[in-house]
Enzyme design. Sequence first.
Site, mmCIF file in Angstrom:
data_model
loop_
_atom_site.group_PDB
_atom_site.id
_atom_site.type_symbol
_atom_site.label_atom_id
_atom_site.label_comp_id
_atom_site.label_asym_id
_atom_site.label_seq_id
_atom_site.Cartn_x
_atom_site.Cartn_y
_atom_site.Cartn_z
ATOM 1 N N GLY A 6 0.790 -1.206 0.066
ATOM 2 C CA GLY A 6 -0.006 -0.112 -0.020
ATOM 3 C C GLY A 6 0.917 1.395 0.022
ATOM 4 O O GLY A 6 0.416 2.285 0.227
ATOM 5 N N ARG A 59 -14.245 -13.708 -11.258
ATOM 6 C CA ARG A 59 -13.682 -12.204 -11.407
ATOM 7 C C ARG A 59 -14.602 -11.027 -11.475
ATOM 8 O O ARG A 59 -14.675 -10.161 -10.976
ATOM 9 C CB ARG A 59 -12.838 -12.185 -12.668
ATOM 10 C CG ARG A 59 -11.670 -13.023 -12.545
ATOM 11 C CD ARG A 59 -10.806 -12.669 -13.745
ATOM 12 N NE ARG A 59 -9.702 -13.830 -13.821
ATOM 13 C CZ ARG A 59 -8.722 -13.956 -12.947
ATOM 14 N NH1 ARG A 59 -8.376 -13.089 -12.052
ATOM 15 N NH2 ARG A 59 -7.734 -14.905 -13.200
ATOM 16 N N HIS A 103 2.013 0.440 -12.958
ATOM 17 C CA HIS A 103 2.708 -0.809 -13.107
ATOM 18 C C HIS A 103 4.361 -0.549 -13.257
ATOM 19 O O HIS A 103 4.664 0.210 -13.738
ATOM 20 C CB HIS A 103 2.538 -1.457 -14.645
ATOM 21 C CG HIS A 103 2.947 -2.448 -14.978
ATOM 22 N ND1 HIS A 103 2.821 -3.876 -14.460
ATOM 23 C CD2 HIS A 103 3.963 -2.779 -15.783
ATOM 24 C CE1 HIS A 103 3.569 -4.942 -14.980
ATOM 25 N NE2 HIS A 103 4.301 -4.285 -15.810
ATOM 26 N N ASP A 139 -2.553 -4.804 -18.255
ATOM 27 C CA ASP A 139 -1.173 -3.630 -18.233
ATOM 28 C C ASP A 139 -1.105 -2.973 -19.477
ATOM 29 O O ASP A 139 -0.173 -2.854 -20.109
ATOM 30 C CB ASP A 139 0.201 -4.232 -17.854
ATOM 31 C CG ASP A 139 0.072 -4.973 -16.511
ATOM 32 O OD1 ASP A 139 -0.385 -4.120 -15.473
ATOM 33 O OD2 ASP A 139 0.876 -6.013 -16.287
ATOM 34 N N HIS A 165 9.820 2.128 -7.111
ATOM 35 C CA HIS A 165 8.758 2.530 -6.097
ATOM 36 C C HIS A 165 8.650 3.835 -5.837
ATOM 37 O O HIS A 165 7.763 4.714 -5.969
ATOM 38 C CB HIS A 165 8.963 1.739 -4.857
ATOM 39 C CG HIS A 165 7.848 0.769 -4.887
ATOM 40 N ND1 HIS A 165 8.091 -0.857 -5.008
ATOM 41 C CD2 HIS A 165 6.564 0.709 -4.193
ATOM 42 C CE1 HIS A 165 7.073 -1.323 -4.884
ATOM 43 N NE2 HIS A 165 6.031 -0.615 -4.399
HETATM 44 C C1 GRF Z 1 3.697 -1.413 -7.534
HETATM 45 O O1 GRF Z 1 5.097 -1.925 -7.751
HETATM 46 C C2 GRF Z 1 2.989 -1.387 -8.769
HETATM 47 O O2 GRF Z 1 3.516 -0.913 -9.726
HETATM 48 C C3 GRF Z 1 2.341 -2.792 -8.766
HETATM 49 O O3 GRF Z 1 2.249 -3.240 -7.445
HETATM 50 C C4 GRF Z 1 3.084 -2.647 -6.618
HETATM 51 C C5 GRF Z 1 2.311 -2.180 -5.497
HETATM 52 O O4 GRF Z 1 3.195 -1.691 -4.444
HETATM 53 N N1 GRF Z 1 1.114 -2.775 -9.555
HETATM 54 P P1 GRF Z 1 2.465 -0.947 -3.246
HETATM 55 O O5 GRF Z 1 1.452 -1.941 -2.463
HETATM 56 O O6 GRF Z 1 1.891 0.412 -3.465
HETATM 57 O O7 GRF Z 1 3.742 -0.574 -2.201
#
Ligand code: GRF
Length: 188
Positions: A6, A59, A103, A139, A165
């Site tokens: 998160g 889903r 992503h 994606d 990140h």
């Molecule tokens: C991120 O790297 C995002 O790109 C991918 O999942 C990860 C989530 O990270 N889809 P966080 O839970 O926001 O730390």
Amino acid sequence: MASGSGSNFEALVGACRNGPLAATVCQLVVNNPGCGAAQRAERLGVPCTIHDHRLFNSREALDQALIASFQAANVDLVVMAGWMRIVTQALIDAYPQRLVNIHPSLLPSFRGARAIEQALAAGVQLSGCTAHLVSLEVDTGPILVQAAVPVLASDTADSLAARIHAQEHRILPLAVQLAAERLELLYG
Ligand code: GRF
């Protein structure tokens, strides 16, 4: 929408509360009870709803529950901030041009769940992250913002993920802003 730690969710909340994003994160939905994102929501005082995917038959059924939550909270725009489930057309149709995903690669390269490992295996010297509007294929969809980072010879999946990140946290609020401006242009 979040499934894991998160950190992107928290970055969005921060961008709303401390600027520069003129928006409110009114609700978090998670599919993994007790995940880091749910814990962050509690600390940040953001209402959190759990829709555990294991309790749904399909889903589509999960997405219908998500839509009901979003409608009840009157949300204008939905962000998949680390949502590790494949979404259906039902969710995309419920939020046309209003569903944003983040992503950890420079799309269209390295789609799917193990993007960082794929980038390392391919030996690319540049990777990054992409915030985009969501289309049905995983994606894919119109790109809103990208940020690039170098891949170092010494990188592990963890070190590259940390570098990516940091950029995700910067571009996701920007992408939400752009998506909102785009909606304004399209629909007034
Ligand atoms: C991120 O790297 C995002 O790109 C991918 O999942 C990860 C989530 O990270 N889809 P966080 O839970 O926001 O730390």
